[in-house]
Design a protein around this motif. Structure first.
Motif, PDB file in Angstrom:
ATOM      1  N   SER A  36       0.861  -1.183   0.000  1.00 45.92           N
ATOM      2  CA  SER A  36       0.000   0.000   0.000  1.00 45.92           C
ATOM      3  C   SER A  36       0.895   1.229   0.000  1.00 45.92           C
ATOM      4  CB  SER A  36      -0.904  -0.012   1.240  1.00 45.92           C
ATOM      5  OG  SER A  36      -1.879   1.003   1.141  1.00 45.92           O
ATOM      6  N   VAL A 139      -0.692  -3.393  13.145  1.00 47.14           N
ATOM      7  CA  VAL A 139      -0.891  -2.304  12.173  1.00 47.14           C
ATOM      8  C   VAL A 139      -0.883  -2.875  10.751  1.00 47.14           C
ATOM      9  CG1 VAL A 139       0.010  -0.122  11.283  1.00 47.14           C
ATOM     10  CG2 VAL A 139       0.198  -0.645  13.721  1.00 47.14           C
ATOM     11  N   ASP A 142      -2.508  -0.761   4.951  1.00 49.13           N
ATOM     12  CA  ASP A 142      -3.217   0.472   4.610  1.00 49.13           C
ATOM     13  C   ASP A 142      -3.118   1.503   5.737  1.00 49.13           C
ATOM     14  OD1 ASP A 142      -3.904  -0.358   2.105  1.00 49.13           O
ATOM     15  OD2 ASP A 142      -6.012  -0.788   2.557  1.00 49.13           O
ATOM     16  N   THR A 143      -3.236   1.023   6.973  1.00 46.45           N
ATOM     17  CA  THR A 143      -3.110   1.940   8.116  1.00 46.45           C
ATOM     18  C   THR A 143      -1.743   2.604   8.094  1.00 46.45           C
ATOM     19  OG1 THR A 143      -4.646   0.690   9.490  1.00 46.45           O
ATOM     20  CG2 THR A 143      -3.036   2.061  10.648  1.00 46.45           C
ATOM     21  N   SER A 144      -0.698   1.803   7.870  1.00 46.62           N
ATOM     22  CA  SER A 144       0.655   2.348   7.822  1.00 46.62           C
ATOM     23  C   SER A 144       0.792   3.360   6.678  1.00 46.62           C
ATOM     24  CB  SER A 144       1.663   1.215   7.645  1.00 46.62           C
ATOM     25  OG  SER A 144       2.955   1.749   7.413  1.00 46.62           O
ATOM     26  N   ALA A 146      -1.356   5.094   5.330  1.00 41.54           N
ATOM     27  CA  ALA A 146      -2.181   6.297   5.527  1.00 41.54           C
ATOM     28  C   ALA A 146      -1.648   7.178   6.648  1.00 41.54           C
ATOM     29  CB  ALA A 146      -3.621   5.887   5.827  1.00 41.54           C
ATOM     30  N   LEU A 147      -0.653   6.678   7.403  1.00 42.79           N
ATOM     31  CA  LEU A 147      -0.190   7.436   8.580  1.00 42.79           C
ATOM     32  C   LEU A 147       1.278   7.817   8.557  1.00 42.79           C
ATOM     33  CD1 LEU A 147      -1.700   5.689  11.744  1.00 42.79           C
ATOM     34  CD2 LEU A 147      -2.169   8.003  10.944  1.00 42.79           C
ATOM     35  N   ALA A 304      -0.546   3.908  16.645  1.00 45.75           N
ATOM     36  CA  ALA A 304      -1.575   3.247  15.839  1.00 45.75           C
ATOM     37  C   ALA A 304      -1.854   1.853  16.380  1.00 45.75           C
ATOM     38  CB  ALA A 304      -1.138   3.178  14.378  1.00 45.75           C
ATOM     39  N   LYS A 310      -5.750   6.855  14.681  1.00 42.83           N
ATOM     40  CA  LYS A 310      -6.414   6.099  13.620  1.00 42.83           C
ATOM     41  C   LYS A 310      -6.345   6.886  12.317  1.00 42.83           C
ATOM     42  CE  LYS A 310      -9.720   3.439  16.350  1.00 42.83           C
ATOM     43  NZ  LYS A 310      -9.610   3.944  17.731  1.00 42.83           N
ATOM     44  N   PRO A 311      -6.002   6.224  11.227  1.00 47.45           N
ATOM     45  CA  PRO A 311      -5.967   6.946   9.961  1.00 47.45           C
ATOM     46  C   PRO A 311      -7.388   7.146   9.441  1.00 47.45           C
ATOM     47  CG  PRO A 311      -5.523   4.652   9.544  1.00 47.45           C
ATOM     48  CD  PRO A 311      -5.697   4.783  11.037  1.00 47.45           C
ATOM     49  N   ILE A 313      -9.194   7.061   5.948  1.00 46.98           N
ATOM     50  CA  ILE A 313      -8.941   6.662   4.566  1.00 46.98           C
ATOM     51  C   ILE A 313     -10.125   7.057   3.700  1.00 46.98           C
ATOM     52  CG2 ILE A 313      -8.530   4.697   3.016  1.00 46.98           C
ATOM     53  CD1 ILE A 313      -7.050   3.364   5.410  1.00 46.98           C
ATOM     54  N   ASP A 350      -7.330  -5.506   7.033  1.00 43.54           N
ATOM     55  CA  ASP A 350      -6.792  -4.144   7.005  1.00 43.54           C
ATOM     56  C   ASP A 350      -7.775  -3.192   6.341  1.00 43.54           C
ATOM     57  OD1 ASP A 350      -3.607  -2.751   5.911  1.00 43.54           O
ATOM     58  OD2 ASP A 350      -5.316  -1.883   6.943  1.00 43.54           O
TER      59      ASP A 350
END
Ligand code: ZN
Length: 350
Positions: A36, A139, A142-144, A146-147, A304, A310-311, A313, A350
């Motif tokens: 991602s 984590v 996508d979270t990573s 996005a952050l 996170a 929290k991201p 998205i 995710d």
């Protein structure tokens, strides 16, 4: 491997989806399979030739990368195939005086991933092993993605470039943006009372949802007066500013005595005229912030993993839809992050 490459600058620029040879790692490098990759305003500047650095085309953009290690160079001992990683996109030399004290974001030989060398809108990317940060199990990719660029920029601002004290008033400009949405959450966790701004009802609602106590309408020419009113004319202690131009000037109008503005972007203009008298009379500070250190990325990912950050998205695009993703970010009709996934999403919740 497939990669999307910018072949001509423009607004929009011209992109081509190409089949490129798999990258090979140098001795101290690793090849990361991209799972991602976040899209950022930096990518729009690259597209428009709006960066004050020379860029050779074609170039694969994409700087906010999460993935798994695919191959390692002969001198890499700490990482192995399959390790889940995020990449510090401020590539740093690791040897200059700033790197040696952990201030990699001020490296004198720094490079920008996805700008001065090929980035993550591709199946694979090759980077120095020193730029890797281990992704906590909790984590997702996508979270990573996005952050780790915008979120860690906010972390760098609020815990490195400036400090937040319990009860401080913090103004986070653009609460629905990547930096703004993370700044609201981080400042609130650090005990601040948070005010934010937003140009639409949906963006203001998001900023509230993330923890902003008050959110003012940035279309209102008097938004800075609104902020002053909220603080009983005192003004705010700290402003996280990433827009520049007129917005930066407005920030001074609602900054308290002894207050600090940290600026990390200038999408609305890089040149402003400042009236110095109120700045020294009110003993205010204007501080620059550029990127992040690996420590800021680690902190962001730990927060996170702990559920403290929290991201947000907005949308996820496949590789062949990258031009549409650029157009969407440019339209400013986004709530949170736009992500690119070069492969089919893996079933990891995710
Ligand atoms: Zn360095």
């Amino acid at each position: 491997m497939k990669a999307i490459q910018l072949v001509t600058h423009g607004k929009p620029g011209k992109f081509e989806l190409r089949e490129l040879p798999e990258p090979q790692p140098g001795p101290d490098e690793v090849v990361v399979q991209v799972q991602s990759c976040g899209l950022n305003h930096l990518d729009l500047w690259l597209e428009e030739a709006g960066l004050p650095v020379p860029v050779l085309l074609p170039r694969t953009p994409g700087s906010e990368i999460a993935g798994t290690i695919f191959a390692t160079g002969t001198a890499v001992a700490d990482w192995k195939h399959g390790d889940r990683v995020a990449i510090q996109s401020n590539l740093f030399c690791g040897e200059c005086e700033f790197c040696k004290r952990g201030d990699e974001s001020t490296c004198v030989r720094g490079e920008l991933l996805g700008v001065t060398r090929d980035g993550g809108f591709a199946g694979q990317v090759v980077v120095p092993a020193r730029s890797l940060v281990r992704l906590p199990d909790a984590v997702g990719f996508d979270t990573s993605a996005a952050l780790t660029l915008a979120g860690s920029t906010a972390m760098h601002i609020l815990t490195n470039r400036a400090q937040v004290r319990e009860g401080d008033w913090v103004l986070a400009i653009g609460g629905a943006s990547g930096v703004g949405s993370a700044a609201i959450q981080i400042a609130k966790q650090l005990g601040a009372r948070v005010i934010s701004t937003g140009s639409t009802e949906a963006k203001r609602a998001l900023a509230h949802h993330l923890g902003a106590e008050f959110v003012v309408d940035s279309n209102n020419a008097n938004w800075s007066a609104e902020v002053r009113k909220i603080t009983n004319k005192r003004g705010v202690d700290l402003i996280v500013e990433h827009v520049g131009g007129e917005v930066l000037l407005k920030c001074f109008e609602c900054l308290a005595r002894n207050g600090t503005i940290v600026t990390c972007g200038a999408t609305a203009g890089r040149e402003v005229t400042l009236n110095l008298w109120p700045i020294f009379v009110k003993q205010q500070r204007l501080i620059g912030s550029y990127g992040r250190n690996r420590a800021d990325m680690q902190a962001t990912l730990e927060w996170a993993a702990a559920g403290k950050l929290k991201p947000v998205i907005d949308s996820v695009f496949p590789l062949d839809q990258v031009p549409a993703a650029f157009a969407k970010l440019r339209s400013r009709h986004v709530l949170g992050k736009v992500l690119i996934e070069p492969f089919e999403p893996e079933s990891e919740g995710d």
